[in-house]
Design an enzyme around this catalytic site. Structure first.
Site, PDB file in Angstrom:
ATOM      1  N   LYS A 271       2.319  -3.752   7.017  1.00 17.95           N
ATOM      2  CA  LYS A 271       2.824  -4.089   5.565  1.00 17.95           C
ATOM      3  C   LYS A 271       4.259  -3.605   5.106  1.00 17.95           C
ATOM      4  CE  LYS A 271      -1.246  -4.215   3.540  1.00 17.95           C
ATOM      5  NZ  LYS A 271      -1.507  -5.436   2.868  1.00 17.95           N
TER       6      LYS A 271
ATOM      7  N   TYR B  83      -1.298  -0.953  11.264  1.00 15.67           N
ATOM      8  CA  TYR B  83      -1.496  -1.338   9.978  1.00 15.67           C
ATOM      9  C   TYR B  83      -0.142  -1.323   8.982  1.00 15.67           C
ATOM     10  CZ  TYR B  83      -3.292  -1.328   5.101  1.00 15.67           C
ATOM     11  OH  TYR B  83      -3.353  -1.352   3.746  1.00 15.67           O
TER      12      TYR B  83
ATOM     13  N   SER C  99       0.975  -1.180   0.138  1.00 17.07           N
ATOM     14  CA  SER C  99       0.260  -0.215   0.018  1.00 17.07           C
ATOM     15  C   SER C  99       0.853   1.117  -0.191  1.00 17.07           C
ATOM     16  CB  SER C  99      -0.790  -0.024   1.194  1.00 17.07           C
ATOM     17  OG  SER C  99      -1.429   1.202   1.828  1.00 17.07           O
TER      18      SER C  99
HETATM   19  N1  UFG Z   1     -12.446  11.378   4.039  1.00 20.04           N
HETATM   20  C1  UFG Z   1     -13.482  12.339   4.526  1.00 20.04           C
HETATM   21  N2  UFG Z   1     -14.688  11.567   4.987  1.00 20.04           N
HETATM   22  C2  UFG Z   1     -14.557  10.385   5.492  1.00 20.04           C
HETATM   23  C3  UFG Z   1     -13.706   9.434   4.954  1.00 20.04           C
HETATM   24  C4  UFG Z   1     -12.614  10.054   4.561  1.00 20.04           C
HETATM   25  O1  UFG Z   1     -13.330  13.549   4.380  1.00 20.04           O
HETATM   26  O2  UFG Z   1     -15.774   9.988   5.846  1.00 20.04           O
HETATM   27  C5  UFG Z   1     -11.423  11.789   3.472  1.00 20.04           C
HETATM   28  C6  UFG Z   1      -9.962  11.687   4.308  1.00 20.04           C
HETATM   29  O3  UFG Z   1      -9.751  12.647   5.251  1.00 20.04           O
HETATM   30  C7  UFG Z   1      -9.108  11.478   3.009  1.00 20.04           C
HETATM   31  C8  UFG Z   1      -9.906  11.129   1.776  1.00 20.04           C
HETATM   32  O4  UFG Z   1     -11.273  11.154   2.163  1.00 20.04           O
HETATM   33  O5  UFG Z   1      -8.584  12.999   2.502  1.00 20.04           O
HETATM   34  C9  UFG Z   1      -9.502   9.757   1.605  1.00 20.04           C
HETATM   35  O6  UFG Z   1      -9.762   8.902   2.707  1.00 20.04           O
HETATM   36  P1  UFG Z   1      -9.968   7.189   2.814  1.00 20.04           P
HETATM   37  O7  UFG Z   1      -9.821   6.939   4.241  1.00 20.04           O
HETATM   38  O8  UFG Z   1     -10.838   6.935   1.848  1.00 20.04           O
HETATM   39  O9  UFG Z   1      -8.428   6.850   2.331  1.00 20.04           O
HETATM   40  P2  UFG Z   1      -6.975   7.265   2.943  1.00 20.04           P
HETATM   41  O10 UFG Z   1      -6.167   8.034   1.901  1.00 20.04           O
HETATM   42  O11 UFG Z   1      -6.767   8.002   4.233  1.00 20.04           O
HETATM   43  O12 UFG Z   1      -6.475   5.894   3.220  1.00 20.04           O
HETATM   44  C10 UFG Z   1      -5.673   5.212   2.331  1.00 20.04           C
HETATM   45  C11 UFG Z   1      -5.926   3.622   2.563  1.00 20.04           C
HETATM   46  C12 UFG Z   1      -5.397   3.055   3.879  1.00 20.04           C
HETATM   47  C13 UFG Z   1      -4.156   3.575   4.020  1.00 20.04           C
HETATM   48  C14 UFG Z   1      -4.002   5.187   4.282  1.00 20.04           C
HETATM   49  C15 UFG Z   1      -2.816   5.801   4.559  1.00 20.04           C
HETATM   50  O13 UFG Z   1      -7.392   3.331   2.541  1.00 20.04           O
HETATM   51  O14 UFG Z   1      -5.232   1.679   3.613  1.00 20.04           O
HETATM   52  O15 UFG Z   1      -4.401   5.369   2.799  1.00 20.04           O
HETATM   53  O16 UFG Z   1      -1.874   5.707   3.405  1.00 20.04           O
HETATM   54  F1  UFG Z   1      -3.544   3.056   5.263  1.00 20.04           F
END
Ligand code: UFG
Length: 344
Positions: free
Chosen positions: A157, A153, A129
């Site tokens: 990885k 997590y 990831s």
């Molecule tokens: N977000 C919101 N509201 C929500 C959920 C997410 O505004 O209810 C925003 C987050 O702040 C972020 C974006 O949407 O800016 C994407 O969030 P996600 O949680 O969908 O994805 P992330 O980029 O945070 O997470 C990803 C992977 C994880 C990994 C993480 C860190 O899903 O497995 O990147 O690299 F760990």
């Protein structure tokens, strides 16, 4: 071709899409899944989608933490390669229950490597990831970017990647590709399989989908004062169908490259989208209003993350074909056909 591939976690979101792509490309697939975060109904629909190739897929319920489960499978079938998806993947849960992550993810991977060594199967594609880059120092992120874990997590990885690097250094006959993916979204264009989060979704697009379906009131947009074009975070969203193709390309690469060693490759589009751009694209694809409220930043979020894609293009001859409108269209098809996902 007639090659035999063992796929761990093959009923999960990315696994299920990849398995279907593999059988289309004439690979024979044996799946192991413990159904912790996957559903028997997914398997039923995969067989339906595979049609006259369904006989090329086999599913065995089992757990990587039990070496004997693996040993029995490897004793019965000679595999040419393994794609390792299985593992837990929620950042928040990993902070609360770190041992769940070290046992499922790390112990699972160690058992898998041991069984592969025992049966002399040394070709591996691992589901890593972009989380291994930590809070990125620069974008686009290339594979040389320093590695850092920010959660248990992420640490699992990174530990598994390190184990693979050590194994490949000690035993040069291994061929390992570490696929570091960015943010997988979308669904199969048939709408029959997709992502089914259990409980309240942690990730953006499953949450957006549930708001569009009227299953939740409003999306909380975490942070609107970031230094980006609209103040919300930027991520590299990639269609799960493109991602699936990337796995098949990685497998083909393994078979063609005896001296690949242990190589990390990003799978992303190379383009970032903001949270509000994703909301808008989903509204357009679904014709539904996605209510949202702007709230505080979420701890641990990076401002902007997107992939450098040159390594994938050069090494795998692969690049994404689908954009955020395709992702939202296919995800909405899945959502509207099956608002309860795999629950029947
Ligand atoms: N977000 C919101 N509201 C929500 C959920 C997410 O505004 O209810 C925003 C987050 O702040 C972020 C974006 O949407 O800016 C994407 O969030 P996600 O949680 O969908 O994805 P992330 O980029 O945070 O997470 C990803 C992977 C994880 C990994 C993480 C860190 O899903 O497995 O990147 O690299 F760990």
């Amino acid at each position: 071709m007639g090659k035999n591939v063992f796929v761990t976690g093959g009923l999960g979101f990315i696994g299920s899409h990849t398995v279907l792509d593999l059988v289309v490309q004439d690979y024979d697939v044996t799946i192991i899944d413990n159904l912790d975060n996957a559903f028997p109904e997914a398997w039923r629909r995969m067989k339906e989608l595979a049609g006259d190739k369904a006989h090329m897929m086999k599913f065995i319920k089992g757990d990587l933490r039990n070496f004997d489960d693996l040993d029995n499978i490897f004793s019965a079938t000679k595999f040419d390669a393994v794609i390792h998806f299985a593992g837990r993947k929620a950042v928040g849960e990993s902070v609360q229950f770190p041992m769940l992550y070290y046992t499922h993810n790390v112990v699972g991977a160690v058992n898998l490597i041991e069984v592969m060594r025992k049966h002399n199967v040394k070709n591996m594609v691992f589901s890593s990831s972009c989380t291994v880059y930590g809070n990125p120092e620069r974008v686009p992120i290339n594979e040389e970017h320093p590695l850092k874990a920010l959660s248990p997590y992420g640490r699992t990885k990174l530990i598994i990647e390190d184990i693979f690097r050590d194994v490949a250094a000690a035993e040069p006959e291994w061929r390992i590709i570490l696929l570091r993916y960015f943010n997988p979204v979308g669904a199969h264009p048939s709408g029959k399989i997709g992502e089914h989060p259990v409980g309240i979704p942690n990730n953006l697009m499953p949450y957006v989908q549930q708001v569009a379906l009227g299953q939740r009131d409003a999306l909380s947009v975490f942070g609107s004062d970031y230094p980006t074009r609209d103040g919300t975070c930027v991520r590299d969203y990639i269609h799960v169908m493109d991602l699936a193709e990337g796995h098949v390309a990685a497998l083909d690469k393994l078979f063609a490259s005896p001296d690949i060693g242990c190589t990390p490759i990003n799978l992303g589009t190379g383009t970032g989208s903001t949270v509000l751009e994703m909301v808008k694209a989903f509204e357009e694809a679904s014709g539904k209003k996605v209510a949202y409220k702007l709230v505080d930043r979420r701890a641990g979020d990076s401002v902007a993350v997107w992939a450098a894609t040159e390594t994938a293009e050069r090494e795998l001859g692969w690049k994404t074909k689908l954009d955020i409108n395709d992702m939202c269209r296919d995800q909405w098809k899945w959502a509207s056909l099956y608002p309860k996902g795999y629950e029947t």
